[in-house]
Design an enzyme around this catalytic site. Structure first.
Site, mmCIF file in Angstrom:
data_model
loop_
_atom_site.group_PDB
_atom_site.id
_atom_site.type_symbol
_atom_site.label_atom_id
_atom_site.label_comp_id
_atom_site.label_asym_id
_atom_site.label_seq_id
_atom_site.Cartn_x
_atom_site.Cartn_y
_atom_site.Cartn_z
ATOM 1 N N LYS A 123 53.238 39.941 43.866
ATOM 2 C CA LYS A 123 52.085 39.215 43.309
ATOM 3 C C LYS A 123 51.347 40.102 42.302
ATOM 4 O O LYS A 123 50.906 39.642 41.245
ATOM 5 C CB LYS A 123 51.096 38.853 44.422
ATOM 6 C CG LYS A 123 51.386 37.561 45.134
ATOM 7 C CD LYS A 123 50.215 37.279 46.064
ATOM 8 C CE LYS A 123 50.385 36.010 46.841
ATOM 9 N NZ LYS A 123 49.349 35.867 47.884
ATOM 10 N N ASN A 164 47.505 37.827 34.208
ATOM 11 C CA ASN A 164 46.065 37.999 33.952
ATOM 12 C C ASN A 164 45.786 38.907 32.756
ATOM 13 O O ASN A 164 44.920 38.607 31.934
ATOM 14 C CB ASN A 164 45.358 38.498 35.216
ATOM 15 C CG ASN A 164 45.277 37.406 36.268
ATOM 16 O OD1 ASN A 164 45.270 36.214 35.933
ATOM 17 N ND2 ASN A 164 45.241 37.769 37.544
ATOM 18 N N GLY A 204 46.868 37.037 29.544
ATOM 19 C CA GLY A 204 45.880 36.015 29.181
ATOM 20 C C GLY A 204 44.685 36.656 28.491
ATOM 21 O O GLY A 204 44.178 36.146 27.482
ATOM 22 N N ARG A 247 43.469 36.101 24.590
ATOM 23 C CA ARG A 247 42.119 35.642 24.244
ATOM 24 C C ARG A 247 41.415 36.636 23.330
ATOM 25 O O ARG A 247 40.740 36.255 22.365
ATOM 26 C CB ARG A 247 41.307 35.425 25.533
ATOM 27 C CG ARG A 247 39.924 34.843 25.324
ATOM 28 C CD ARG A 247 39.209 34.616 26.655
ATOM 29 N NE ARG A 247 39.172 35.795 27.488
ATOM 30 C CZ ARG A 247 38.288 36.778 27.355
ATOM 31 N NH1 ARG A 247 37.373 36.718 26.431
ATOM 32 N NH2 ARG A 247 38.330 37.825 28.162
ATOM 33 N N TYR A 295 59.430 45.275 44.281
ATOM 34 C CA TYR A 295 58.975 46.127 43.178
ATOM 35 C C TYR A 295 59.862 45.922 41.946
ATOM 36 O O TYR A 295 59.378 45.592 40.865
ATOM 37 C CB TYR A 295 59.007 47.580 43.631
ATOM 38 C CG TYR A 295 58.506 48.575 42.612
ATOM 39 C CD1 TYR A 295 57.161 48.643 42.274
ATOM 40 C CD2 TYR A 295 59.384 49.467 41.993
ATOM 41 C CE1 TYR A 295 56.699 49.570 41.346
ATOM 42 C CE2 TYR A 295 58.937 50.403 41.066
ATOM 43 C CZ TYR A 295 57.596 50.449 40.743
ATOM 44 O OH TYR A 295 57.141 51.376 39.824
ATOM 45 N N TYR A 317 55.210 35.889 26.334
ATOM 46 C CA TYR A 317 53.899 35.813 25.659
ATOM 47 C C TYR A 317 54.026 36.296 24.209
ATOM 48 O O TYR A 317 53.340 35.802 23.319
ATOM 49 C CB TYR A 317 52.839 36.641 26.402
ATOM 50 C CG TYR A 317 52.073 35.853 27.437
ATOM 51 C CD1 TYR A 317 52.638 35.514 28.662
ATOM 52 C CD2 TYR A 317 50.761 35.433 27.190
ATOM 53 C CE1 TYR A 317 51.939 34.783 29.616
ATOM 54 C CE2 TYR A 317 50.055 34.706 28.140
ATOM 55 C CZ TYR A 317 50.645 34.388 29.341
ATOM 56 O OH TYR A 317 49.959 33.673 30.281
HETATM 57 N N1 LIG Z 1 54.860 57.775 38.724
HETATM 58 C C1 LIG Z 1 56.048 57.323 38.428
HETATM 59 O O1 LIG Z 1 57.031 58.066 38.557
HETATM 60 C C2 LIG Z 1 56.265 55.925 37.888
HETATM 61 C C3 LIG Z 1 57.571 55.558 37.533
HETATM 62 C C4 LIG Z 1 57.782 54.265 37.042
HETATM 63 C C5 LIG Z 1 56.736 53.396 36.856
HETATM 64 N N2 LIG Z 1 55.480 53.792 37.205
HETATM 65 C C6 LIG Z 1 54.406 52.789 37.051
HETATM 66 O O2 LIG Z 1 53.224 53.390 36.577
HETATM 67 C C7 LIG Z 1 52.097 52.765 37.192
HETATM 68 C C8 LIG Z 1 51.201 53.801 37.854
HETATM 69 O O3 LIG Z 1 51.949 54.472 38.856
HETATM 70 P P1 LIG Z 1 51.389 55.750 39.642
HETATM 71 O O4 LIG Z 1 52.540 56.658 39.840
HETATM 72 O O5 LIG Z 1 50.182 56.271 38.963
HETATM 73 O O6 LIG Z 1 51.050 55.107 41.046
HETATM 74 P P2 LIG Z 1 49.642 54.992 41.834
HETATM 75 O O7 LIG Z 1 49.945 54.274 43.106
HETATM 76 O O8 LIG Z 1 48.997 56.322 41.920
HETATM 77 O O9 LIG Z 1 48.787 54.072 40.864
HETATM 78 C C9 LIG Z 1 48.739 52.686 40.930
HETATM 79 C C10 LIG Z 1 47.281 52.270 40.927
HETATM 80 O O10 LIG Z 1 47.211 50.838 40.919
HETATM 81 C C11 LIG Z 1 46.232 50.451 41.849
HETATM 82 N N3 LIG Z 1 46.536 49.089 42.300
HETATM 83 C C12 LIG Z 1 47.556 48.674 43.083
HETATM 84 N N4 LIG Z 1 47.504 47.347 43.276
HETATM 85 C C13 LIG Z 1 46.415 46.908 42.585
HETATM 86 C C14 LIG Z 1 45.827 45.645 42.396
HETATM 87 N N5 LIG Z 1 46.344 44.543 42.956
HETATM 88 N N6 LIG Z 1 44.707 45.569 41.640
HETATM 89 C C15 LIG Z 1 44.162 46.671 41.072
HETATM 90 N N7 LIG Z 1 44.681 47.897 41.223
HETATM 91 C C16 LIG Z 1 45.792 48.013 41.970
HETATM 92 C C17 LIG Z 1 46.320 51.474 42.966
HETATM 93 O O11 LIG Z 1 45.165 51.524 43.782
HETATM 94 C C18 LIG Z 1 46.527 52.756 42.154
HETATM 95 O O12 LIG Z 1 45.313 53.332 41.794
HETATM 96 C C19 LIG Z 1 52.636 51.723 38.178
HETATM 97 O O13 LIG Z 1 52.618 50.455 37.574
HETATM 98 C C20 LIG Z 1 54.067 52.167 38.393
HETATM 99 O O14 LIG Z 1 54.913 51.076 38.701
HETATM 100 C C21 LIG Z 1 55.220 55.017 37.729
#
Ligand SMILES: NC(=O)c1ccc[n+]([C@@H]2O[C@H](COP(=O)([O-])OP(=O)(O)OC[C@H]3O[C@@H](n4cnc5c(N)ncnc54)[C@H](O)[C@@H]3O)[C@@H](O)[C@H]2O)c1
Length: 324
Positions: free
Chosen positions: A93, A101, A104, A108, A147, A161
């Site tokens: 989700k 979101n 969108g 806008r 994921y 989009y």
């Molecule tokens: N670190 C990596 O190696 C890596 C690799 C591939 C992709 N990514 C992507 O980079 C992004 C950041 O990853 P990260 O390593 O900093 O992880 P992280 O878990 O430290 O950061 C993710 C953040 O998103 C917030 N979050 C989760 N669900 C949420 C929601 N529904 N609403 C608002 N905030 C929400 C969490 O609280 C957290 O602060 C992610 O999208 C991840 O998929 C990271």
């Protein structure tokens, strides 16, 4: 070129998001950090709270929000397997409704919007290294699918989009990135090894440790994300961002034990289901289009990460989920 922009970073209090906010603040932009703190804690950004060009909003990105911005970096999503499998439905989700979101909002406001996608869209790849054209090998019904497929669906939404509404999008596919402020209990291999070594535990290697990974230091990654946001509008990506240096997990474990000076032994545990055997980015496109490549060698990045882990009280960090 140096115009002050209003920039939203969703997931801005997370590991990568907090480094990105810091960099954007240094560049003088007006930064809004939005986070529900599911996998992070406020301490990642408390040092920024006094900055006049920083604002923190506690909000869940699955719920629409009305903001006026010029750019959006969409990072909100649990990223470590222990975190995203805790509530798999919420994870998908977050990817899908979060994407809708922010898209969108971008439509806008006529804002640029960048999606933090992942190398997990390649699944357990049959092609090495992985170029952007490779379509991946993902198990759509496995425990990682919430994921992987969530991020794939988000990429689809971004492209639709773009095609249907001309929203100004960019997609980066991030490969394993590490550095200070990784959650000590996120279960990712680098944070696990460092935490175990510093706490005097044995270091757990899954399988025989012959599987390989490539590790990018967070500062290099932030640099690439900002370059991508500033790239010409006709370059949407997806573009791979990562460090192509390839190390076995066993080599990594030995390096962490050396750098921490720990007396930990290496112990082996069974491989998790659908764990990829090899993962290495092909970054030719990033080199060509963004004039970017990573600059921080693994040893140097690990030293900084170990220093940060030494500076915190690991016991202050609670595992965000029971399974880590
Ligand atoms: N670190 C990596 O190696 C890596 C690799 C591939 C992709 N990514 C992507 O980079 C992004 C950041 O990853 P990260 O390593 O900093 O992880 P992280 O878990 O430290 O950061 C993710 C953040 O998103 C917030 N979050 C989760 N669900 C949420 C929601 N529904 N609403 C608002 N905030 C929400 C969490 O609280 C957290 O602060 C992610 O999208 C991840 O998929 C990271």
């Amino acid at each position: 070129m140096n115009r002050i922009k209003r920039v939203l970073v969703t997931g801005g209090a997370g590991f990568l998001g907090s480094h990105l906010c810091e960099r954007l603040i240094q560049q003088g932009h007006d930064v809004i950090c939005l986070d529900n703190f599911f996998t992070s804690q406020k301490s990642n950004v408390t040092h920024l709270l006094d900055c006049p060009n920083f604002e923190l909003i506690r909000h869940d990105i699955t719920v629409p929000i009305w903001l006026e911005v010029d750019e959006i970096f969409n990072l909100a999503c649990p990223a470590a397997p222990g975190h995203y499998q805790y509530n798999a439905i919420k994870t998908i989700k977050t990817s899908v409704m979060g994407a809708i979101n922010v898209l969108g909002m971008a439509k806008r406001c006529r804002a640029r919007v960048l999606q933090a996608s992942t190398s997990e869209v390649y699944g357990d790849p049959e092609v090495h290294p992985q170029p952007e054209e490779y379509r991946g090998s993902v198990n759509p019904i496995g425990p990682r699918a919430c994921y992987d497929e969530g991020k794939r669906a988000a990429e689809t939404l971004f492209m639709d989009y773009y095609r249907m509404n001309r929203v100004n999008i960019r997609i980066v596919r991030i490969f394993n990135t590490y550095g200070p402020r990784m959650h000590p209990y996120d279960g990712r291999v680098i944070s696990n090894f460092i935490r175990q070594a510093l706490q005097g535990e044995n270091v757990t290697v899954f399988g025989d440790g012959g599987q390989t990974r490539s590790f990018c230091y967070c500062d290099d990654l932030v640099d690439a994300m900002i370059r991508m946001m500033n790239a010409p509008d006709d370059f949407t990506g997806p573009v791979n961002i990562g460090n192509p240096g390839e190390f076995t997990i066993l080599e990594l474990a030995q390096l962490v034990i050396e750098l921490t000076g720990a007396s930990s032994k290496i112990v082996h545990a069974p491989l998790p289901q659908d764990d990829p055997n090899r993962r290495r980015p092909d970054i030719r496109l990033a080199r060509e289009k963004l004039d970017w490549e990573p600059t921080v060698p693994l040893r140097q990045g690990l030293e900084k990460t170990v220093d940060w882990f030494r500076s915190i009280r690991i016991e202050d960090y609670r595992p965000p989920t029971p399974r880590y």
